[in-house]
Scaffold this motif. Structure first.
Motif, PDB file in Angstrom:
ATOM      1  N   GLY A 206       0.791  -1.221   0.000  1.00 45.38           N
ATOM      2  CA  GLY A 206       0.000   0.000   0.000  1.00 45.38           C
ATOM      3  C   GLY A 206       0.825   1.275   0.000  1.00 45.38           C
ATOM      4  N   TYR A 207       2.140   1.141   0.014  1.00 44.51           N
ATOM      5  CA  TYR A 207       2.999   2.339  -0.007  1.00 44.51           C
ATOM      6  C   TYR A 207       2.866   3.044  -1.359  1.00 44.51           C
ATOM      7  N   ILE A 208       2.760   4.366  -1.320  1.00 40.61           N
ATOM      8  CA  ILE A 208       2.494   5.145  -2.531  1.00 40.61           C
ATOM      9  C   ILE A 208       3.712   5.993  -2.901  1.00 40.61           C
ATOM     10  N   ILE A 209       4.098   5.937  -4.155  1.00 38.10           N
ATOM     11  CA  ILE A 209       5.146   6.803  -4.706  1.00 38.10           C
ATOM     12  C   ILE A 209       4.489   7.666  -5.772  1.00 38.10           C
ATOM     13  N   TYR A 210       4.605   8.981  -5.625  1.00 35.27           N
ATOM     14  CA  TYR A 210       3.916   9.879  -6.541  1.00 35.27           C
ATOM     15  C   TYR A 210       4.805  10.224  -7.736  1.00 35.27           C
ATOM     16  N   SER A 211       4.173  10.297  -8.889  1.00 34.67           N
ATOM     17  CA  SER A 211       4.891  10.663 -10.102  1.00 34.67           C
ATOM     18  C   SER A 211       5.156  12.163 -10.119  1.00 34.67           C
ATOM     19  N   THR A 212       6.323  12.523 -10.606  1.00 27.10           N
ATOM     20  CA  THR A 212       6.653  13.945 -10.744  1.00 27.10           C
ATOM     21  C   THR A 212       5.835  14.607 -11.844  1.00 27.10           C
ATOM     22  N   LEU A 213       5.169  13.783 -12.659  1.00 24.50           N
ATOM     23  CA  LEU A 213       4.362  14.319 -13.758  1.00 24.50           C
ATOM     24  C   LEU A 213       2.931  14.612 -13.341  1.00 24.50           C
ATOM     25  N   SER A 214       2.569  14.187 -12.124  1.00 23.92           N
ATOM     26  CA  SER A 214       1.176  14.326 -11.711  1.00 23.92           C
ATOM     27  C   SER A 214       0.937  15.673 -11.045  1.00 23.92           C
ATOM     28  N   SER A 215      -0.321  16.107 -11.082  1.00 25.48           N
ATOM     29  CA  SER A 215      -0.705  17.319 -10.381  1.00 25.48           C
ATOM     30  C   SER A 215      -1.129  16.970  -8.966  1.00 25.48           C
ATOM     31  N   LYS A 216      -1.021  17.947  -8.099  1.00 21.74           N
ATOM     32  CA  LYS A 216      -1.422  17.752  -6.702  1.00 21.74           C
ATOM     33  C   LYS A 216      -2.902  17.391  -6.609  1.00 21.74           C
ATOM     34  N   GLU A 217      -3.713  17.971  -7.428  1.00 20.01           N
ATOM     35  CA  GLU A 217      -5.157  17.720  -7.406  1.00 20.01           C
ATOM     36  C   GLU A 217      -5.466  16.269  -7.764  1.00 20.01           C
ATOM     37  N   ASP A 218      -4.758  15.718  -8.764  1.00 20.93           N
ATOM     38  CA  ASP A 218      -4.997  14.336  -9.163  1.00 20.93           C
ATOM     39  C   ASP A 218      -4.535  13.355  -8.094  1.00 20.93           C
ATOM     40  N   ALA A 219      -3.427  13.681  -7.419  1.00 19.96           N
ATOM     41  CA  ALA A 219      -2.849  12.770  -6.431  1.00 19.96           C
ATOM     42  C   ALA A 219      -3.574  12.805  -5.090  1.00 19.96           C
ATOM     43  N   LEU A 220      -4.278  13.893  -4.793  1.00 20.52           N
ATOM     44  CA  LEU A 220      -4.863  14.111  -3.469  1.00 20.52           C
ATOM     45  C   LEU A 220      -5.754  12.967  -2.975  1.00 20.52           C
ATOM     46  N   PRO A 221      -6.655  12.395  -3.790  1.00 21.74           N
ATOM     47  CA  PRO A 221      -7.555  11.358  -3.250  1.00 21.74           C
ATOM     48  C   PRO A 221      -6.894  10.003  -3.031  1.00 21.74           C
ATOM     49  N   ILE A 222      -5.721   9.778  -3.621  1.00 19.08           N
ATOM     50  CA  ILE A 222      -5.157   8.426  -3.668  1.00 19.08           C
ATOM     51  C   ILE A 222      -4.878   7.836  -2.287  1.00 19.08           C
ATOM     52  N   PRO A 223      -4.198   8.540  -1.364  1.00 22.17           N
ATOM     53  CA  PRO A 223      -3.892   7.901  -0.069  1.00 22.17           C
ATOM     54  C   PRO A 223      -5.120   7.492   0.719  1.00 22.17           C
ATOM     55  N   THR A 224      -6.162   8.320   0.709  1.00 19.85           N
ATOM     56  CA  THR A 224      -7.385   7.963   1.421  1.00 19.85           C
ATOM     57  C   THR A 224      -8.021   6.718   0.819  1.00 19.85           C
ATOM     58  N   ILE A 225      -8.063   6.648  -0.515  1.00 16.55           N
ATOM     59  CA  ILE A 225      -8.646   5.489  -1.196  1.00 16.55           C
ATOM     60  C   ILE A 225      -7.832   4.230  -0.909  1.00 16.55           C
ATOM     61  N   VAL A 226      -6.520   4.321  -1.039  1.00 19.89           N
ATOM     62  CA  VAL A 226      -5.657   3.158  -0.812  1.00 19.89           C
ATOM     63  C   VAL A 226      -5.784   2.663   0.629  1.00 19.89           C
ATOM     64  N   ASN A 227      -5.748   3.574   1.592  1.00 19.08           N
ATOM     65  CA  ASN A 227      -5.851   3.169   2.992  1.00 19.08           C
ATOM     66  C   ASN A 227      -7.170   2.445   3.256  1.00 19.08           C
ATOM     67  N   GLN A 228      -8.264   2.960   2.709  1.00 16.15           N
ATOM     68  CA  GLN A 228      -9.560   2.339   2.955  1.00 16.15           C
ATOM     69  C   GLN A 228      -9.670   0.987   2.258  1.00 16.15           C
ATOM     70  N   VAL A 229      -9.205   0.894   1.018  1.00 11.39           N
ATOM     71  CA  VAL A 229      -9.305  -0.366   0.280  1.00 11.39           C
ATOM     72  C   VAL A 229      -8.468  -1.447   0.953  1.00 11.39           C
ATOM     73  N   TRP A 230      -7.245  -1.107   1.362  1.00 11.81           N
ATOM     74  CA  TRP A 230      -6.390  -2.082   2.043  1.00 11.81           C
ATOM     75  C   TRP A 230      -7.022  -2.499   3.372  1.00 11.81           C
ATOM     76  N   GLU A 231      -7.626  -1.551   4.098  1.00  8.21           N
ATOM     77  CA  GLU A 231      -8.269  -1.871   5.368  1.00  8.21           C
ATOM     78  C   GLU A 231      -9.477  -2.784   5.152  1.00  8.21           C
ATOM     79  N   MET A 232     -10.312  -2.486   4.151  1.00 10.69           N
ATOM     80  CA  MET A 232     -11.470  -3.322   3.869  1.00 10.69           C
ATOM     81  C   MET A 232     -11.047  -4.741   3.513  1.00 10.69           C
TER      82      MET A 232
END
Length: 216
Positions: A47-73
């Motif tokens: 579940g560790y996340i590495i962000y791309s240097t090509l991505s925008s902050k807005e696109d990356a913002l939801p990812i950690p919350t989604i990953v944490n919840q999916v892994w927990e479920m």
């Protein structure tokens, strides 16, 4: 935790809600999250996340919350036993306390249904079901906490209070140039959680007694 097909399907379903998608696992189970074919982040098996240097902050913002919840479920579902009551045996029991049980059922297509019930007849039947479809796990957990008496509804923020908190977080994120990277990341994660709560607050959270199962 191993990345299995169910976890992948749930992750794709949740990422699709915010306009993101994944490629198949490659390179030691690393998932690539993309938007419009542009890399946004890489998700490792743990579940560790590495962000791309090509991505925008807005696109990356939801990812950690989604990953944490999916892994927990997925972790909770894997470790849970099946309900011992025949009418709801398709569910797995996540936790029980004070006569209230929280359970989960995987429906396929990346979607879990969560339910909280009150035990009846020496724990051999359940009734008064509250159902949470389409992976509304946070709402299901909150409902279990309040129904079981583990939490007090008075600690909840009202929607107008959450809106004030959101505006305050946004203002600090835009105006505080002294924020360190980790502080900014924590603020962004908190902001996304508040946004999720505000969105959820406008959804019909509880749908009581609508399943086809006979609960007692």
């Amino acid at each position: 935790m191993q990345i299995n097909d169910r976890l992948l399907d749930v992750l794709r379903y949740e990422l699709n809600k915010v306009g993101l998608r994944t490629t198949p696992p490659v390179l030691d189970e690393i998932l690539l999250v993309v938007k419009d074919d542009k890399p946004v982040a890489y998700i490792q098996e743990d579940g560790y996340i590495i962000y791309s240097t090509l991505s925008s902050k807005e696109d990356a913002l939801p990812i950690p919350t989604i990953v944490n919840q999916v892994w927990e479920m997925e972790r909770a579902y894997q470790e849970a036993p099946h309900m011992h009551i025949g009418s709801v045996s398709k569910y797995r029991k996540l936790i029980e306390y004070n006569g209230i049980v929280l359970a989960a059922r995987y429906d396929g297509d990346g979607q879990f249904t969560f339910a909280s019930w009150q035990y009846m007849h020496d724990n051999n039947a359940v009734s008064f079901g509250h159902y949470f479809h389409k992976n509304y796990y946070s709402a299901a957990k909150a409902d279990f906490l309040y129904r079981s008496g583990l939490a007090d509804r008075s600690i909840l923020f009202q929607l107008d209070e959450l809106s004030i908190i959101r505006d305050t977080l946004l203002f600090r994120g835009m105006q505080d140039s002294a924020l360190q990277f980790k502080e900014q990341e924590n603020l962004d994660n908190l902001l996304h959680r508040v946004d999720s709560m505000l969105t959820l607050g406008n959804e019909p959270l509880l749908v009581a007694e609508i399943e086809m199962e006979q609960e007692s």
